[in-house]
Design an enzyme around this catalytic site. Structure first.
Site, PDB file in Angstrom:
ATOM      1  N   THR A 104       0.814  -1.212   0.000  1.00  0.00           N
ATOM      2  CA  THR A 104       0.000   0.000   0.000  1.00  0.00           C
ATOM      3  C   THR A 104       0.849   1.264   0.000  1.00  0.00           C
ATOM      4  O   THR A 104       1.925   1.290   0.587  1.00  0.00           O
ATOM      5  CB  THR A 104      -0.843  -0.025   1.298  1.00  0.00           C
TER       6      THR A 104
ATOM      7  N   ARG B 214     -12.770  -8.691  -1.173  1.00  0.00           N
ATOM      8  CA  ARG B 214     -12.166  -8.381   0.129  1.00  0.00           C
ATOM      9  C   ARG B 214     -11.748  -6.907   0.193  1.00  0.00           C
ATOM     10  O   ARG B 214     -11.181  -6.361  -0.746  1.00  0.00           O
ATOM     11  CB  ARG B 214     -10.944  -9.274   0.346  1.00  0.00           C
ATOM     12  N   VAL B 215     -12.038  -6.270   1.282  1.00  0.00           N
ATOM     13  CA  VAL B 215     -11.622  -4.883   1.495  1.00  0.00           C
ATOM     14  C   VAL B 215     -10.800  -4.845   2.779  1.00  0.00           C
ATOM     15  O   VAL B 215     -11.196  -5.420   3.792  1.00  0.00           O
ATOM     16  CB  VAL B 215     -12.855  -3.964   1.616  1.00  0.00           C
ATOM     17  N   GLY B 216      -9.662  -4.165   2.723  1.00  0.00           N
ATOM     18  CA  GLY B 216      -8.791  -4.103   3.899  1.00  0.00           C
ATOM     19  C   GLY B 216      -8.994  -2.841   4.706  1.00  0.00           C
ATOM     20  O   GLY B 216     -10.072  -2.232   4.711  1.00  0.00           O
ATOM     21  N   ASP B 217      -7.949  -2.437   5.380  1.00  0.00           N
ATOM     22  CA  ASP B 217      -8.005  -1.252   6.249  1.00  0.00           C
ATOM     23  C   ASP B 217      -7.927   0.054   5.471  1.00  0.00           C
ATOM     24  O   ASP B 217      -8.374   1.099   5.946  1.00  0.00           O
ATOM     25  CB  ASP B 217      -6.820  -1.277   7.230  1.00  0.00           C
TER      26      ASP B 217
ATOM     27  N   GLY C 223       0.127  -2.540   5.862  1.00  0.00           N
ATOM     28  CA  GLY C 223       0.357  -3.835   6.505  1.00  0.00           C
ATOM     29  C   GLY C 223      -0.891  -4.688   6.366  1.00  0.00           C
ATOM     30  O   GLY C 223      -1.722  -4.446   5.488  1.00  0.00           O
TER      31      GLY C 223
ATOM     32  N   GLY D  26      -4.254  -5.632   6.668  1.00  0.00           N
ATOM     33  CA  GLY D  26      -5.419  -4.808   6.969  1.00  0.00           C
ATOM     34  C   GLY D  26      -6.363  -5.392   8.009  1.00  0.00           C
ATOM     35  O   GLY D  26      -6.918  -4.664   8.838  1.00  0.00           O
TER      36      GLY D  26
HETATM   37  N1  ASP Z   1      -3.114  -2.594   4.235  1.00  0.00           N
HETATM   38  C1  ASP Z   1      -3.338  -3.154   2.943  1.00  0.00           C
HETATM   39  C2  ASP Z   1      -4.524  -4.074   2.980  1.00  0.00           C
HETATM   40  O1  ASP Z   1      -4.684  -4.809   3.921  1.00  0.00           O
HETATM   41  C3  ASP Z   1      -2.182  -3.910   2.382  1.00  0.00           C
HETATM   42  C4  ASP Z   1      -0.815  -3.338   2.618  1.00  0.00           C
HETATM   43  O2  ASP Z   1      -0.621  -2.315   3.237  1.00  0.00           O
HETATM   44  O3  ASP Z   1       0.109  -3.960   2.153  1.00  0.00           O
HETATM   45  O4  ASP Z   1      -5.253  -4.085   2.031  1.00  0.00           O
END
Ligand code: ASP
Length: 287
Positions: free
Chosen positions: A150, A178-181, A201, A203
């Site tokens: 990210t 899927r949706v992360g943070d 990181g 999520g």
């Molecule tokens: N935080 C992002 C997610 O979980 C991925 C990343 O930061 O590498 O989608």
């Protein structure tokens, strides 16, 4: 000031070497806008847009694909002045989701968009001339980084207003939908009128501790940004056992960054002298 990261992760040396100049360029683009008196939102969008465009980072053109082979992108922009945000989730066929997120924040009464409606929003954004495409709204490209993470930044303008962004293709092996943070307010990015933060990181775990809101609260409660960033990562590790990175900047011109991953290419440019610092790992912080 602008602090920009290209993702926390287990970076391979060659990928890191290719990514770092793009993070530097993104920081320079954003800082130039701030230096000319531009707003933190303009700087943060332009900076993030470069990272989406460069193809060397896990965002926009270079985003990794999901398990179905599709690039589904998440992005968010936060305006610290009024605690407003715009997010788009699992977007396909859009090259610069950060601009769409800003459009959502500024031109609609809503803050989060997902599903079919995102396409309509994108069409409306183009029709209203809010942003133009540099080429037809395609996010697939020959450049698939698959090695980065990210991207995001925190920008502080001459009025000491703060904006934060995040933009991503998500984690490896993510399921469709899927949706992360990254597009979640308070988790993937957050800013108020004294401090802003953006995270990278895993999520699912960043959400559990609302990492960015937590880190900003530490600063609001009196911790300096570096201590707040470190404490945030310690909290994430102790509560979830996971890995992440976070960058922070406040309205007093202080900044901090922390990670418990191998690397997180990060660039800070600040002040009248445009002082420039580059970090790739925790070791650089101690140097
Ligand atoms: N935080 C992002 C997610 O979980 C991925 C990343 O930061 O590498 O989608």
């Amino acid at each position: 000031m602008i602090i920009v990261h290209g993702g926390a992760g287990d970076w391979k040396q060659d990928k890191l070497a290719a990514a770092l100049p793009e993070v530097e360029k993104a920081a320079t683009i954003g800082f130039q806008i701030l230096r000319n008196g531009g707003s933190c939102l303009d700087a943060a969008e332009a900076c993030t847009l470069h990272m989406e465009e460069c193809g060397k980072l896990n965002a926009g053109v270079g985003a990794r694909s999901n398990l179905d082979g599709v690039q589904e992108l998440d992005a968010m922009i936060v305006d610290g002045v009024n605690l407003k945000s715009g997010s788009v989730m699992a977007v396909t066929g859009v090259r610069h989701p950060i601009s769409l997120a800003r459009f959502a924040m500024e031109k609609t009464p809503h803050s989060q968009f997902a599903g079919e409606g995102v396409k309509k929003l994108y069409e409306r954004m183009l029709a209203e001339g809010y942003r133009k495409e540099t080429s037809p709204g395609v996010t697939s490209s020959p450049f698939h980084s698959q090695g980065g993470d990210t991207v995001g930044c925190v920008a502080v303008d001459v009025h000491a207003h703060i904006a934060a962004t995040s933009s991503t293709g998500g984690i490896p092996d993510k399921m469709a939908g899927r949706v992360g943070d990254s597009p979640i307010f308070g988790a993937g990015a957050y800013a108020d009128d004294t401090c802003g933060a953006t995270a990278t990181g895993w999520g699912e775990h960043i959400i559990r501790v609302l990492l960015c809101k937590t880190v900003v609260s530490y600063v609001d409660d009196g911790l300096d940004p570096q201590a707040a960033a470190s404490r945030g990562i310690d909290l994430l590790k102790s509560k979830t056992g996971s890995q992440a990175g976070v960058v922070v900047a406040d309205s007093a011109g202080r900044y901090g960054l922390a990670m418990n991953t191998k690397a997180m290419p990060t660039v800070v440019i600040c002040g009248k002298s445009a002082s420039f610092r580059r970090f790739t790992s925790t070791a650089d912080l101690q140097a």
